[in-house]
Design a protein around this motif. Structure first.
Motif, PDB file in Angstrom:
ATOM      1  N   LEU A  40      12.001  32.039  74.353  1.00  0.00           N
ATOM      2  CA  LEU A  40      11.141  31.948  73.181  1.00  0.00           C
ATOM      3  C   LEU A  40      11.943  31.473  71.972  1.00  0.00           C
ATOM      4  CD1 LEU A  40       9.660  33.984  75.139  1.00  0.00           C
ATOM      5  CD2 LEU A  40       8.531  34.868  73.096  1.00  0.00           C
ATOM      6  N   ARG A  41      11.238  30.806  71.067  1.00  0.00           N
ATOM      7  CA  ARG A  41      11.851  30.275  69.855  1.00  0.00           C
ATOM      8  C   ARG A  41      11.056  30.757  68.652  1.00  0.00           C
ATOM      9  NH1 ARG A  41      15.033  25.752  68.555  1.00  0.00           N
ATOM     10  NH2 ARG A  41      14.698  24.931  66.454  1.00  0.00           N
ATOM     11  N   ARG A  42      11.765  31.241  67.639  1.00  0.00           N
ATOM     12  CA  ARG A  42      11.112  31.697  66.416  1.00  0.00           C
ATOM     13  C   ARG A  42      11.457  30.782  65.258  1.00  0.00           C
ATOM     14  NH1 ARG A  42      12.853  34.795  61.693  1.00  0.00           N
ATOM     15  NH2 ARG A  42      11.023  35.702  60.702  1.00  0.00           N
ATOM     16  N   GLU A  43      10.437  30.189  64.664  1.00  0.00           N
ATOM     17  CA  GLU A  43      10.564  29.438  63.419  1.00  0.00           C
ATOM     18  C   GLU A  43       9.455  29.919  62.499  1.00  0.00           C
ATOM     19  OE1 GLU A  43      12.090  25.193  63.500  1.00  0.00           O
ATOM     20  OE2 GLU A  43      11.124  25.325  65.457  1.00  0.00           O
ATOM     21  N   GLY A  44       9.773  30.118  61.236  1.00  0.00           N
ATOM     22  CA  GLY A  44       8.775  30.680  60.336  1.00  0.00           C
ATOM     23  C   GLY A  44       8.519  32.125  60.698  1.00  0.00           C
ATOM     24  N   ALA A  89       6.667  33.199  63.555  1.00  0.00           N
ATOM     25  CA  ALA A  89       6.062  33.341  64.876  1.00  0.00           C
ATOM     26  C   ALA A  89       7.029  32.905  65.972  1.00  0.00           C
ATOM     27  CB  ALA A  89       4.781  32.509  64.956  1.00  0.00           C
ATOM     28  N   TRP A  90       6.779  33.425  67.172  1.00  0.00           N
ATOM     29  CA  TRP A  90       7.512  33.028  68.366  1.00  0.00           C
ATOM     30  C   TRP A  90       6.669  32.060  69.193  1.00  0.00           C
ATOM     31  CZ3 TRP A  90      12.466  34.651  69.178  1.00  0.00           C
ATOM     32  CH2 TRP A  90      12.908  35.765  68.447  1.00  0.00           C
ATOM     33  N   THR A  91       7.322  31.059  69.798  1.00  0.00           N
ATOM     34  CA  THR A  91       6.660  30.126  70.698  1.00  0.00           C
ATOM     35  C   THR A  91       7.467  30.054  71.988  1.00  0.00           C
ATOM     36  OG1 THR A  91       5.907  28.790  68.828  1.00  0.00           O
ATOM     37  CG2 THR A  91       5.809  27.779  70.995  1.00  0.00           C
ATOM     38  N   ARG A  92       6.785  30.060  73.117  1.00  0.00           N
ATOM     39  CA  ARG A  92       7.467  30.011  74.404  1.00  0.00           C
ATOM     40  C   ARG A  92       7.821  28.566  74.748  1.00  0.00           C
ATOM     41  NH1 ARG A  92       3.998  32.618  76.857  1.00  0.00           N
ATOM     42  NH2 ARG A  92       4.961  34.667  76.600  1.00  0.00           N
ATOM     43  N   LEU A  93       9.080  28.334  75.149  1.00  0.00           N
ATOM     44  CA  LEU A  93       9.530  27.007  75.527  1.00  0.00           C
ATOM     45  C   LEU A  93       9.277  26.766  77.012  1.00  0.00           C
ATOM     46  CD1 LEU A  93      12.912  26.793  73.562  1.00  0.00           C
ATOM     47  CD2 LEU A  93      10.627  26.080  72.835  1.00  0.00           C
ATOM     48  N   ASP A  94       9.087  25.503  77.344  1.00  0.00           N
ATOM     49  CA  ASP A  94       8.672  25.144  78.695  1.00  0.00           C
ATOM     50  C   ASP A  94       9.882  24.960  79.610  1.00  0.00           C
ATOM     51  OD1 ASP A  94       7.116  24.483  80.820  1.00  0.00           O
ATOM     52  OD2 ASP A  94       6.685  22.442  80.167  1.00  0.00           O
ATOM     53  N   GLN A 131      11.982  20.963  73.035  1.00  0.00           N
ATOM     54  CA  GLN A 131      10.747  20.247  73.359  1.00  0.00           C
ATOM     55  C   GLN A 131      10.832  19.548  74.717  1.00  0.00           C
ATOM     56  OE1 GLN A 131       8.736  18.107  70.058  1.00  0.00           O
ATOM     57  NE2 GLN A 131      10.516  18.694  68.829  1.00  0.00           N
ATOM     58  N   SER A 132      12.022  19.105  75.109  1.00  0.00           N
ATOM     59  CA  SER A 132      12.214  18.501  76.423  1.00  0.00           C
ATOM     60  C   SER A 132      13.579  18.916  76.956  1.00  0.00           C
ATOM     61  CB  SER A 132      12.105  16.971  76.339  1.00  0.00           C
ATOM     62  OG  SER A 132      13.106  16.443  75.476  1.00  0.00           O
ATOM     63  N   TRP A 133      13.719  18.858  78.277  1.00  0.00           N
ATOM     64  CA  TRP A 133      14.927  19.361  78.940  1.00  0.00           C
ATOM     65  C   TRP A 133      15.354  18.418  80.051  1.00  0.00           C
ATOM     66  CZ3 TRP A 133      17.137  24.100  77.420  1.00  0.00           C
ATOM     67  CH2 TRP A 133      16.361  24.843  76.512  1.00  0.00           C
ATOM     68  N   THR A 134      16.654  18.345  80.294  1.00  0.00           N
ATOM     69  CA  THR A 134      17.194  17.585  81.417  1.00  0.00           C
ATOM     70  C   THR A 134      18.240  18.431  82.139  1.00  0.00           C
ATOM     71  OG1 THR A 134      18.865  16.580  79.989  1.00  0.00           O
ATOM     72  CG2 THR A 134      16.830  15.329  80.351  1.00  0.00           C
ATOM     73  N   PRO A 135      18.453  18.200  83.435  1.00  0.00           N
ATOM     74  CA  PRO A 135      19.509  18.925  84.151  1.00  0.00           C
ATOM     75  C   PRO A 135      20.877  18.575  83.571  1.00  0.00           C
ATOM     76  CG  PRO A 135      18.007  17.848  85.674  1.00  0.00           C
ATOM     77  CD  PRO A 135      17.687  17.299  84.321  1.00  0.00           C
ATOM     78  N   ALA A 136      21.781  19.550  83.581  1.00  0.00           N
ATOM     79  CA  ALA A 136      23.137  19.326  83.066  1.00  0.00           C
ATOM     80  C   ALA A 136      24.150  20.025  83.957  1.00  0.00           C
ATOM     81  CB  ALA A 136      23.237  19.821  81.630  1.00  0.00           C
ATOM     82  N   ASN A 137      23.881  20.063  85.266  1.00  0.00           N
ATOM     83  CA  ASN A 137      24.757  20.803  86.168  1.00  0.00           C
ATOM     84  C   ASN A 137      25.431  19.917  87.205  1.00  0.00           C
ATOM     85  OD1 ASN A 137      22.369  20.287  87.477  1.00  0.00           O
ATOM     86  ND2 ASN A 137      22.172  22.315  88.403  1.00  0.00           N
ATOM     87  N   GLY A 182      19.808  18.440  91.009  1.00  0.00           N
ATOM     88  CA  GLY A 182      20.164  18.079  89.644  1.00  0.00           C
ATOM     89  C   GLY A 182      19.491  16.830  89.165  1.00  0.00           C
ATOM     90  N   ALA A 183      18.974  15.992  90.085  1.00  0.00           N
ATOM     91  CA  ALA A 183      18.335  14.752  89.675  1.00  0.00           C
ATOM     92  C   ALA A 183      16.933  14.968  89.145  1.00  0.00           C
ATOM     93  CB  ALA A 183      18.293  13.778  90.859  1.00  0.00           C
ATOM     94  N   MET A 184      16.375  16.145  89.351  1.00  0.00           N
ATOM     95  CA  MET A 184      15.008  16.418  88.918  1.00  0.00           C
ATOM     96  C   MET A 184      14.958  16.661  87.416  1.00  0.00           C
ATOM     97  SD  MET A 184      13.861  19.002  91.957  1.00  0.00           S
ATOM     98  CE  MET A 184      12.219  19.147  91.276  1.00  0.00           C
ATOM     99  N   LEU A 185      13.977  16.081  86.765  1.00  0.00           N
ATOM    100  CA  LEU A 185      13.776  16.279  85.335  1.00  0.00           C
ATOM    101  C   LEU A 185      12.710  17.328  85.098  1.00  0.00           C
ATOM    102  CD1 LEU A 185      13.756  12.617  83.968  1.00  0.00           C
ATOM    103  CD2 LEU A 185      15.599  14.274  83.879  1.00  0.00           C
ATOM    104  N   LEU A 186      12.902  18.106  84.065  1.00  0.00           N
ATOM    105  CA  LEU A 186      11.886  19.075  83.680  1.00  0.00           C
ATOM    106  C   LEU A 186      10.811  18.389  82.859  1.00  0.00           C
ATOM    107  CD1 LEU A 186      14.077  22.072  82.602  1.00  0.00           C
ATOM    108  CD2 LEU A 186      12.706  21.868  84.657  1.00  0.00           C
ATOM    109  N   ALA A 187       9.602  18.872  82.967  1.00  0.00           N
ATOM    110  CA  ALA A 187       8.525  18.322  82.161  1.00  0.00           C
ATOM    111  C   ALA A 187       8.789  18.594  80.689  1.00  0.00           C
ATOM    112  CB  ALA A 187       7.197  18.953  82.570  1.00  0.00           C
ATOM    113  N   PRO A 188       8.657  17.561  79.819  1.00  0.00           N
ATOM    114  CA  PRO A 188       8.913  17.773  78.398  1.00  0.00           C
ATOM    115  C   PRO A 188       7.790  18.553  77.750  1.00  0.00           C
ATOM    116  CG  PRO A 188       8.130  15.547  78.766  1.00  0.00           C
ATOM    117  CD  PRO A 188       8.295  16.173  80.127  1.00  0.00           C
TER     118      PRO A 188
END
Length: 315
Positions: free
Chosen positions: A63-67, A69-74, A109-115, A23-29
C-alpha cells in the motif's frame, strides 16, 4: 574484537533455466482498483518512504499513502523486502519469498522483473547503496549477498552469509551506511539472529562494529574503549537510517527499539515495545515510523516519544 573472514565464492548457487523464463514476464501496469481510504489491516511487515509518500507491506499487499489515504499497488501480495532511495524518487524495489524481485520507476504505477541472475531463494532484505543509487544489494535466505550495479538489470554474488557464534546466519536486514571504511568504499551493516555485523563494500570480510580507534589501540597493546553495545547475541531484526545522516542508526530487537548516534558503536534503548517494521524519513532523520501489533506509530524526536499514526494529519 572478532573478525570473520568470507568463504570462497564457490558456494554460489547454480541457476535453473526456469528462473530466467519467469524473469521475462512483465507485471501488468497500473494501480489496483482500491478506492482512496483503503485501511491498513493485519501486521505491517515492511515500511519505506518514497519522497513524502509512505509504503507499507500488509497481508493485503503493498500500500502507498499520499495525502490522507492509502491506495493498494498492483503487485502480488506479501513482499518480504522493500527498498527505496531519496536520490531516485519513484523507484521502488520489492522482493518476495519465492525469489521474485520487481522494480517500479514510477512510484508503483508499473513494475518490471529485476531478478535476472538471482537464484531461486527467498529475498530477506534489499538495500540501495547510499552513495550510488544504481547499486542494489539483496540478502537471500541460505545464500548470502548479491549485488546489481545497473539498477537491478543483472546480479552477481559478492559475499557469503556472516559467520557468527560458530554458524552462518542469514541477513535479516541490510542498510548501506555512508561512512568510509578505511579500506576504500563504505559499510554495509547487517542484522542477523546472532546480532549486528558489517562488511565493507569491497566484500573482504565480515566484522564487528567497533570504535574508530579500536584497531590502533590493539596495535599499541591497549584495550579498546568500552562501548554501550546492543544486547549480546540478541537478534537484530530491522535496521533503518536516513542516508544523509549515516551516523544515526536505528535497530529493532525483540527487546524494542534501539538508537545509535555514532554509526553503531554506542547504543541506547528508546522504546521497549517490539516492532514489526521501521522506516526513517530521508528528509528528517528524527521522523521515524514504526509498526507493531496495534498498528502504526510515529515519532518526531528520533524515537524518544511516540504517538498514533493519524491519517488526517501530516504524520
Amino acid at each position: 574484537m572478532t573478525t570473520h573472514f568470507a568463504r570462497a565464492l564457490s558456494r554460489r548457487r547454480v541457476l535453473s533455466s526456469g528462473l530466467a523464463a519467469m524473469g521475462a514476464m512483465l507485471l501488468a501496469p497500473g494501480l489496483a482498483l482500491s478506492a482512496p481510504g483503503t485501511a491498513l489491516s493485519g501486521t505491517v511487515t515492511a515500511l519505506a518512504f518514497d519522497g513524502p509518500a509512505i509504503l507499507a507491506v500488509t497481508p493485503d499487499g503493498l500500500l502507498r499513502r499520499e495525502g490522507d489515504a492509502w491506495t493498494r499497488l498492483d503487485v502480488p501480495t506479501g513482499p518480504s523486502a522493500l527498498a527505496t532511495h531519496p536520490d531516485r524518487p519513484g523507484m521502488i524495489l520489492a522482493g518476495w519469498q519465492d525469489g521474485a524481485l520487481r522494480r517500479s520507476l514510477d512510484s508503483g504505477q508499473s513494475w518490471t522483473p529485476a531478478n535476472a541472475g538471482l537464484p531461486e531463494a527467498a529475498i530477506l532484505s534489499i538495500a540501495v547503496a547510499a552513495q550510488a543509487p544504481d547499486t542494489i544489494y539483496a540478502a537471500l535466505e541460505g545464500d548470502g549477498l548479491w549485488r546489481s550495479e545497473d539498477g537491478g538489470e543483472a546480479w552477481t554474488f559478492v559475499m557469503d552469509r556472516p559467520y557468527l557464534d560458530g554458524a552462518e546466519h542469514d541477513v535479516l536486514s541490510l542498510v548501506s551506511v555512508a561512512h568510509e571504511t578505511g579500506m576504500g568504499g563504505i559499510w554495509l551493516y547487517a542484522g542477523t539472529r546472532a546480532g549486528l555485523t558489517r562488511v565493507p563494500d569491497c566484500f573482504c570480510r565480515w566484522q564487528d562494529v567497533v570504535a574508530g580507534d579500536a584497531m590502533d589501540a590493539l596495535a599499541m597493546g591497549q584495550a579498546p574503549v568500552e562501548a554501550a553495545s546492543l544486547p549480546e547475541g540478541a537478534p537484530v531484526e530491522i535496521l533503518a537510517l536516513a542516508p544523509d545522516t549515516p551516523e544515526r542508526l536505528y535497530a529493532a530487537l525483540p527487546s524494542g527499539l534501539w538508537l545509535s548516534t555514532d554509526a553503531g558503536v554506542n547504543w541506547e534503548q528508546t522504546a521497549s515495545d517490539p516492532v514489526t517494521a521501521l522506516t526513517t524519513d530521508p528528509a528528517d532523520p528524527l521522523h521515524v515510523i514504526a509498526a507493531d501489533a496495534a498498528g502504526l506509530r510515529v515519532s518526531r524526536d528520533g524515537g524518544t516519544t511516540w504517538s498514533s499514526f493519524d491519517l488526517s494529519k501530516d504524520s
